[in-house]
Design a protein around this motif. Structure first.
Motif, PDB file in Angstrom:
ATOM      1  N   ARG A 132       0.818  -1.208   0.000  1.00 17.46           N
ATOM      2  CA  ARG A 132       0.000   0.000   0.000  1.00 17.46           C
ATOM      3  C   ARG A 132       0.854   1.260   0.000  1.00 17.46           C
ATOM      4  N   ASP A 133       1.921   1.260   0.785  1.00 19.52           N
ATOM      5  CA  ASP A 133       2.763   2.453   0.891  1.00 19.52           C
ATOM      6  C   ASP A 133       3.940   2.443  -0.071  1.00 19.52           C
ATOM      7  N   GLY A 134       4.061   1.383  -0.862  1.00 18.95           N
ATOM      8  CA  GLY A 134       5.149   1.316  -1.828  1.00 18.95           C
ATOM      9  C   GLY A 134       6.519   1.224  -1.187  1.00 18.95           C
ATOM     10  N   LEU A 135       6.622   0.435  -0.106  1.00 15.39           N
ATOM     11  CA  LEU A 135       7.869   0.328   0.648  1.00 15.39           C
ATOM     12  C   LEU A 135       8.450  -1.079   0.545  1.00 15.39           C
ATOM     13  N   ARG A 136       9.761  -1.167   0.652  1.00 13.43           N
ATOM     14  CA  ARG A 136      10.442  -2.453   0.781  1.00 13.43           C
ATOM     15  C   ARG A 136      10.945  -2.554   2.214  1.00 13.43           C
ATOM     16  N   LEU A 137      10.345  -3.450   2.971  1.00 12.76           N
ATOM     17  CA  LEU A 137      10.712  -3.599   4.370  1.00 12.76           C
ATOM     18  C   LEU A 137      12.017  -4.357   4.495  1.00 12.76           C
ATOM     19  N   LEU A 138      12.921  -3.829   5.311  1.00 10.60           N
ATOM     20  CA  LEU A 138      14.206  -4.472   5.536  1.00 10.60           C
ATOM     21  C   LEU A 138      14.105  -5.445   6.696  1.00 10.60           C
ATOM     22  N   PRO A 139      14.903  -6.513   6.685  1.00  7.68           N
ATOM     23  CA  PRO A 139      14.889  -7.445   7.818  1.00  7.68           C
ATOM     24  C   PRO A 139      15.489  -6.801   9.053  1.00  7.68           C
ATOM     25  N   SER A 140      15.021  -7.254  10.194  1.00  8.87           N
ATOM     26  CA  SER A 140      15.478  -6.697  11.464  1.00  8.87           C
ATOM     27  C   SER A 140      16.810  -7.281  11.886  1.00  8.87           C
ATOM     28  N   GLY A 141      17.530  -6.498  12.661  1.00 12.51           N
ATOM     29  CA  GLY A 141      18.781  -6.940  13.262  1.00 12.51           C
ATOM     30  C   GLY A 141      18.840  -6.470  14.701  1.00 12.51           C
ATOM     31  N   PRO A 142      20.002  -6.547  15.333  1.00 13.54           N
ATOM     32  CA  PRO A 142      20.142  -6.053  16.702  1.00 13.54           C
ATOM     33  C   PRO A 142      19.779  -4.577  16.802  1.00 13.54           C
ATOM     34  N   THR A 143      19.259  -4.172  17.938  1.00 13.17           N
ATOM     35  CA  THR A 143      18.850  -2.789  18.139  1.00 13.17           C
ATOM     36  C   THR A 143      19.976  -1.821  17.823  1.00 13.17           C
ATOM     37  N   ALA A 144      21.191  -2.169  18.206  1.00  9.98           N
ATOM     38  CA  ALA A 144      22.321  -1.275  18.002  1.00  9.98           C
ATOM     39  C   ALA A 144      22.577  -0.978  16.528  1.00  9.98           C
ATOM     40  N   GLU A 145      22.149  -1.870  15.652  1.00 11.28           N
ATOM     41  CA  GLU A 145      22.391  -1.680  14.226  1.00 11.28           C
ATOM     42  C   GLU A 145      21.332  -0.828  13.543  1.00 11.28           C
ATOM     43  N   LEU A 146      20.230  -0.547  14.223  1.00  8.99           N
ATOM     44  CA  LEU A 146      19.149   0.188  13.599  1.00  8.99           C
ATOM     45  C   LEU A 146      19.484   1.665  13.416  1.00  8.99           C
TER      46      LEU A 146
END
Length: 300
Positions: A132-146
């Motif tokens: 709907r929003d035309g986004l490519r969701l990235l996979p999650s990693g450790p909080t520190a990497e966000l």
């Protein structure tokens, strides 16, 4: 062409300017062109991010900054410069540990960090949201990497958000929650709102808020409607915000924003102490309303 009764129109996207087909309503698009030709400026105010909002900004040919992430940022989309920004900061660790990691499999969570959407709690419901929003969701990693998180969006598979909001407030009472869709709960930094971003933007550009007309359809627009000199809502807006309106125009799909523009360009919408004078109903028969003041009195 007559000068408009407001210098700015600040419009929400989904349910206000953009219809259920995810397209700008053509009548409203044409009206905004006319408003700009008359000397007015148009600003977008949305929960979307730079990419998702950017396509509408470009389609309208705007050069003005945009209020994004439900007010957590004001961004010059041409340069990418962040003019105003808030972050969830250290609260994200507690939010992830006590809420996001405990979500049921029917609820997805997306964290926006560095302008990128990260699926911090994957769920099937996120596929439709991303489409709907035309986004490519990235996979999650450790909080520190966000990196610094600007906003977290929780998407439920049903319109039930009160339990999710309660969980967020228990874990992180300093964070703000708003609903932009029946199944969306947005978690924002402390003090973030479309209204706060609008107040910043008006001060930044030296414009009196009394000369700003804002239009929106849902609870996440409430503070923006309160901040603006003229508050307009579509006829099919969430009933909970109609009481904030000076002006109720036609439905989104029928050209709600176009009705607002027609009102401003007609010369019968002159501002007086931040409120608009009474005006005739638009051609489609939608009624105008007035914003309630103290003790339920009409303001004007």
């Amino acid at each position: 062409m007559t000068a408009p009764a407001a210098r700015w129109i600040v419009t929400d996207l989904d349910g206000t300017l953009v219809g259920a087909d995810l397209r700008i309503v053509e009548r409203s698009r044409q009206a905004l062109v006319a408003f700009r030709r008359a000397g007015g400026e148009v600003f977008l105010a949305t929960g979307r991010n730079e990419v998702s909002a950017g396509r509408y900004h470009a389609e309208l040919g705007l050069t003005t900054p945009a209020i994004l992430y439900n007010g957590a940022r004001v961004v010059d989309l041409a340069s990418g410069q962040v003019l105003y920004g808030k972050e969830i900061g250290g609260s994200f660790d507690a939010l992830r540990k006590n809420v996001l990691d405990r979500l049921p499999p029917t609820v997805g969570a997306v964290a926006f960090a560095g302008g990128k959407p990260v699926a911090v709690h994957p769920a099937p419901v996120l596929a439709e949201y991303a489409r709907r929003d035309g986004l490519r969701l990235l996979p999650s990693g450790p909080t520190a990497e966000l990196g610094p998180v600007v906003k977290v969006l929780l998407v439920n598979d049903r319109p039930e958000l009160s339990g999710l909001a309660d969980a967020v407030h228990r874990a992180c009472p300093e964070l703000v929650t708003v609903s932009s869709e029946p199944t969306y709960l947005e978690v924002l930094p402390p003090g973030a709102s479309k209204g706060a971003a609008l107040r910043f933007l008006a001060q930044h550009r030296g414009v009196d808020l009394a000369q700003v007309a804002a239009i929106g359809d849902n609870h996440n627009d409430a503070d923006m409607l309160v901040a603006a000199g003229l508050a307009a809502v579509p006829a099919d807006a969430n009933p909970g915000i109609r009481e904030l309106a000076d002006l109720v125009v036609g439905r989104c799909a029928d050209g709600a924003v176009a009705d607002l523009v027609a009102h401003l360009l007609a010369g019968d919408g002159a501002f007086s102490e931040g409120r608009v004078a009474a005006a005739p109903a638009p051609a489609d028969g939608a009624a105008y309303a007035r914003r309630a003041g103290p003790a339920g009195e009409e303001t004007g």
